[in-house]
Design a protein around this motif. Structure first.
Motif, PDB file in Angstrom:
ATOM      1  N   TRP A 108       0.815  -1.205   0.000  1.00  0.00           N
ATOM      2  CA  TRP A 108       0.000   0.000   0.000  1.00  0.00           C
ATOM      3  C   TRP A 108       0.858   1.269   0.000  1.00  0.00           C
ATOM      4  O   TRP A 108       0.535   2.244  -0.677  1.00  0.00           O
ATOM      5  CB  TRP A 108      -0.942   0.006   1.199  1.00  0.00           C
ATOM      6  N   ILE A 109       1.961   1.220   0.734  1.00  0.00           N
ATOM      7  CA  ILE A 109       2.828   2.392   0.821  1.00  0.00           C
ATOM      8  C   ILE A 109       3.466   2.693  -0.531  1.00  0.00           C
ATOM      9  O   ILE A 109       3.514   3.859  -0.970  1.00  0.00           O
ATOM     10  CB  ILE A 109       3.904   2.191   1.908  1.00  0.00           C
ATOM     11  N   VAL A 110       3.965   1.681  -1.225  1.00  0.00           N
ATOM     12  CA  VAL A 110       4.607   1.952  -2.512  1.00  0.00           C
ATOM     13  C   VAL A 110       3.567   2.378  -3.550  1.00  0.00           C
ATOM     14  O   VAL A 110       3.837   3.243  -4.390  1.00  0.00           O
ATOM     15  CB  VAL A 110       5.454   0.759  -2.991  1.00  0.00           C
ATOM     16  N   ARG A 111       2.377   1.826  -3.476  1.00  0.00           N
ATOM     17  CA  ARG A 111       1.323   2.285  -4.379  1.00  0.00           C
ATOM     18  C   ARG A 111       0.969   3.747  -4.092  1.00  0.00           C
ATOM     19  O   ARG A 111       0.798   4.553  -5.028  1.00  0.00           O
ATOM     20  CB  ARG A 111       0.070   1.411  -4.254  1.00  0.00           C
ATOM     21  N   SER A 112       0.857   4.094  -2.816  1.00  0.00           N
ATOM     22  CA  SER A 112       0.546   5.483  -2.457  1.00  0.00           C
ATOM     23  C   SER A 112       1.616   6.430  -2.977  1.00  0.00           C
ATOM     24  O   SER A 112       1.322   7.530  -3.466  1.00  0.00           O
ATOM     25  CB  SER A 112       0.421   5.611  -0.931  1.00  0.00           C
ATOM     26  N   TYR A 113       2.862   6.026  -2.886  1.00  0.00           N
ATOM     27  CA  TYR A 113       3.966   6.851  -3.391  1.00  0.00           C
ATOM     28  C   TYR A 113       3.848   7.046  -4.901  1.00  0.00           C
ATOM     29  O   TYR A 113       3.947   8.182  -5.397  1.00  0.00           O
ATOM     30  CB  TYR A 113       5.296   6.181  -3.044  1.00  0.00           C
ATOM     31  N   VAL A 114       3.613   5.969  -5.619  1.00  0.00           N
ATOM     32  CA  VAL A 114       3.530   6.056  -7.079  1.00  0.00           C
ATOM     33  C   VAL A 114       2.341   6.916  -7.501  1.00  0.00           C
ATOM     34  O   VAL A 114       2.422   7.686  -8.469  1.00  0.00           O
ATOM     35  CB  VAL A 114       3.440   4.645  -7.701  1.00  0.00           C
ATOM     36  N   GLU A 115       1.240   6.817  -6.763  1.00  0.00           N
ATOM     37  CA  GLU A 115       0.034   7.573  -7.102  1.00  0.00           C
ATOM     38  C   GLU A 115       0.003   8.959  -6.452  1.00  0.00           C
ATOM     39  O   GLU A 115      -1.022   9.639  -6.478  1.00  0.00           O
ATOM     40  CB  GLU A 115      -1.211   6.771  -6.717  1.00  0.00           C
ATOM     41  N   ARG A 116       1.127   9.373  -5.877  1.00  0.00           N
ATOM     42  CA  ARG A 116       1.310  10.727  -5.348  1.00  0.00           C
ATOM     43  C   ARG A 116       0.372  11.041  -4.188  1.00  0.00           C
ATOM     44  O   ARG A 116      -0.124  12.155  -4.052  1.00  0.00           O
ATOM     45  CB  ARG A 116       1.131  11.791  -6.446  1.00  0.00           C
ATOM     46  N   ARG A 117       0.122  10.037  -3.342  1.00  0.00           N
ATOM     47  CA  ARG A 117      -0.663  10.273  -2.135  1.00  0.00           C
ATOM     48  C   ARG A 117       0.260  10.388  -0.934  1.00  0.00           C
ATOM     49  O   ARG A 117       1.381   9.887  -0.956  1.00  0.00           O
ATOM     50  CB  ARG A 117      -1.657   9.120  -1.905  1.00  0.00           C
TER      51      ARG A 117
END
Length: 242
Positions: free
Chosen positions: A174-183
């Motif tokens: 979830w953390i790496v997805r949030s980073y990629v999606e600029r959250r």
């Protein structure tokens, strides 16, 4: 399935690029774990998939059987290795291991720490809860981003022009997805979109991520209280580690 296109400016929108040199990297959360005592197992050894968890792993292996998967890699923890094994077997591949895919470190490892168990009322725990933005109770979110992006990039290179499957754990996914999606990286754990045996899929054009997708191939096998966004239930769905 949700799908977000990351544009040239980092915002959601069309990428405007062609389909040459595409590599697909599926970041999978492992299946259900045998954990009757509701322990936050974190990085502890000895936690294996339950029978239902093995069914979830087999379901995702079937889901991916027709895909052009040329590389399968997992966290060193047993539950991730056992989830990845049928996927690698279905494609006739050796299973690789990448320590960067491991669960996030957590000071509450080995304890119960969930809805309704009184953990937040214990003064001994307060010193670990002072900074939810870092977070103060475990591995910094930024550190998780660095190692997970490294694992994604390595898998992209290993499967360039094809597809890779990486089996990891809920929080780092979830953390790496949030980073990629600029959250923002700090978040409400109850709102993570990362159900057991789910696939968070990153599509690369060359070395750049151009889209992020999310699917739940084993959704019908996941207990309702463990689905993404489900309301926590006292005595169920504790923060076992994922």
């Amino acid at each position: 399935m949700s799908n977000v296109i990351i544009g040239n400016d980092g915002n959601t929108g069309g990428s405007g690029e062609n389909n040459a040199d595409l590599t697909v990297v599926h970041l999978m959360r492992h299946g259900e774990v045998e954990n009757p005592d509701g322990i936050l197992y974190g990085r502890l050894p000895g936690y294996h998939l339950s029978e239902l968890g093995r069914q979830m792993a087999d379901r995702v292996a079937e889901h991916l059987a027709s895909r052009d998967v040329t590389y399968v890699v997992a966290s060193p923890l047993e539950r991730a290795q056992e989830t990845a094994t049928p996927i690698a077997k279905a494609h006739g591949l050796d299973l690789a291991t990448d320590g960067r895919l491991i669960e996030a470190d957590n000071v509450f490892q080995g304890k119960t720490f969930g809805v309704g168990d009184g953990a937040l009322r214990n003064p001994d725990n307060w010193k670990h809860l002072v900074n939810p933005f870092k977070p103060s109770w475990g591995e910094p979110y930024v550190d998780q981003v660095v190692r997970m992006m490294g694992a994604l990039d390595a898998a992209k290179d290993a499967a360039r022009g094809h597809e890779a499957v990486l089996v990891s754990h809920q929080l780092p996914i979830w953390i790496v997805r949030s980073y990629v999606e600029r959250r923002r990286l700090w978040h409400d754990p109850r709102k993570r979109q990362c159900t057991l045996a789910s696939l968070t899929t990153f599509t690369y054009q060359g070395d750049k991520i151009v889209s992020v997708g999310y699917t739940e191939p084993a959704r019908d096998l996941v207990p309702a209280h463990l689905l993404a966004g489900a309301k926590p239930v006292k005595g169920q769905g504790k923060a076992f580690g994922a």
